[in-house]
Motif scaffolding. Structure first.
Motif, PDB file in Angstrom:
ATOM      1  N   THR A 172      30.177  10.189  23.975  1.00 49.57           N
ATOM      2  CA  THR A 172      31.023  11.365  24.192  1.00 49.57           C
ATOM      3  C   THR A 172      31.079  11.658  25.687  1.00 49.57           C
ATOM      4  N   THR A 182      34.751  16.535  27.365  1.00 44.01           N
ATOM      5  CA  THR A 182      36.198  16.453  27.594  1.00 44.01           C
ATOM      6  C   THR A 182      37.001  16.277  26.316  1.00 44.01           C
ATOM      7  N   GLY A 183      36.360  15.798  25.259  1.00 42.26           N
ATOM      8  CA  GLY A 183      37.087  15.455  24.041  1.00 42.26           C
ATOM      9  C   GLY A 183      37.357  13.964  23.934  1.00 42.26           C
ATOM     10  N   GLN A 184      37.099  13.235  25.013  1.00 42.81           N
ATOM     11  CA  GLN A 184      37.296  11.790  25.014  1.00 42.81           C
ATOM     12  C   GLN A 184      35.990  11.080  24.649  1.00 42.81           C
ATOM     13  N   LYS A 185      36.125   9.911  24.053  1.00 44.56           N
ATOM     14  CA  LYS A 185      34.977   9.076  23.716  1.00 44.56           C
ATOM     15  C   LYS A 185      35.264   7.641  24.127  1.00 44.56           C
ATOM     16  N   SER A 261      32.495  22.235  24.860  1.00 41.18           N
ATOM     17  CA  SER A 261      33.669  21.431  25.182  1.00 41.18           C
ATOM     18  C   SER A 261      34.593  22.247  26.092  1.00 41.18           C
ATOM     19  N   ASN A 263      37.523  23.085  25.674  1.00 43.53           N
ATOM     20  CA  ASN A 263      38.400  24.009  24.948  1.00 43.53           C
ATOM     21  C   ASN A 263      37.646  25.009  24.077  1.00 43.53           C
ATOM     22  N   ASP A 272      30.146  23.916  19.048  1.00 43.39           N
ATOM     23  CA  ASP A 272      29.930  22.622  18.412  1.00 43.39           C
ATOM     24  C   ASP A 272      28.435  22.404  18.153  1.00 43.39           C
TER      25      ASP A 272
END
Length: 293
Positions: A172, A182-185, A261, A263, A272
């Motif tokens: 992650t 960031t939300g990216q993996k 995160s 957001n 989360d």
């Protein structure tokens, strides 16, 4: 106050300030397995992360319409724990909510942190009780830093991290400037579970593995032989060191929670991987460090 516990195989030292593990030595050889806490790179050895892990978005959270400010990794690592019980091979330290903690975290809690030696292993156990009347939201995690390479011979980049026998891991991504997910993996390929410790491995902060990807992480020496093992049932684990290969340590961090995160909406119950305890309920988890060679 420092507490020393010992069995036939190992000796451990735990500081009452932050209930931090300061030393883990093999009795026969006197070999130290923990990082030296050189402040040039990172001046801690094994801080406990509670009641949050990592950075909160805007360094704050919201509960019942009120904003609370909170520093990275929460306050437990910077507080004095009291002795609850001690024996030759174990010690239990305790932290309770205070008027000061209630200013930044509006929940009553009793947090016992136990270190217990068994053969060539050290068990680190968390016992967290909600002593209030409302549902409590929290994260908790370990942050032990191990000498890498072992015995101060060679460089960190001569060593390896082993994630069980996996072919790959999914990491992650973290925005290193903000300290937020960031939300990216992205996927990292492994060779029989082994990942080399390269110069640039930690330039984007910790390697964060979510969703129970593994339950055992080992550090391996120059010959790819494991010398320390951390086992856990936590849903997340972080592997981290400062992005400077002269820093001779690597952290293996079992987590029940993580940083926010980008957001995140600020509401504590929406974080989360948050954990919940109703009034009177107890959370009991931890991890095990084993010396292999």
């Amino acid at each position: 106050m420092e507490y020393v516990i010992k069995n036939k195989e190992l000796t451990a030292t735990i500081d009452s300030f932050g209930a931090q593990l300061k030393s883990l030595k093999d009795n026969e050889r006197g070999k130290e397995y923990l990082w030296s806490a050189d402040p040039k790179f990172w001046g801690k050895t094994s801080p406990v992360l509670f009641p949050f892990i990592g950075v909160l978005k805007n360094n704050s959270f919201r509960y019942k319409g009120k904003e609370y400010e909170m520093t990275r990794h929460g306050f437990a690592r910077d507080m004095e724990f009291e002795l609850r019980r001690q024996g030759e091979d174990f010690v239990i330290l305790d932290l309770k909510a205070t008027e000061k903690t209630l200013e930044s975290y509006p929940f009553l809690f009793d947090f016992e942190l136990e270190h217990r030696l068994e053969n060539k292993s050290l068990k680190v156990l968390w016992h967290i009780k909600n002593e209030g009347t409302k549902t409590m939201y929290f994260s908790v995690g370990g942050h032990p830093a191990f000498a890498c390479p072992p015995g101060e011979e060679g460089k960190r980049t001569d060593c390896f991290v082993k994630f069980e026998e996996k072919e790959d891991i999914v990491v992650t991504e973290i925005d290193i400037e903000k300290g937020l997910v960031t939300g990216q993996k992205h996927k990292m390929s492994l060779e029989q579970g082994i990942l080399p410790i390269s110069e640039d491995l930690f330039v984007h902060d910790a390697l964060v593995l979510e969703n129970h990807q593994c339950h055992r992480v080992e550090l391996c020496d120059q010959k790819k032989q494991p010398y320390i093992k951390v086992e856990f049932d936590a849903p997340l684990v972080g592997v981290w060191s400062v992005a400077n290969s002269e820093a001779a340590y690597v952290c293996i961090e079992p987590w029940y929670g993580r940083c926010d995160s980008v957001n995140f909406d600020g509401e504590i119950k929406n974080r989360d991987w948050t954990n919940e305890l109703v009034s009177g309920e107890v959370f009991e988890e931890g991890y095990v460090i084993s010396v292999l060679k």
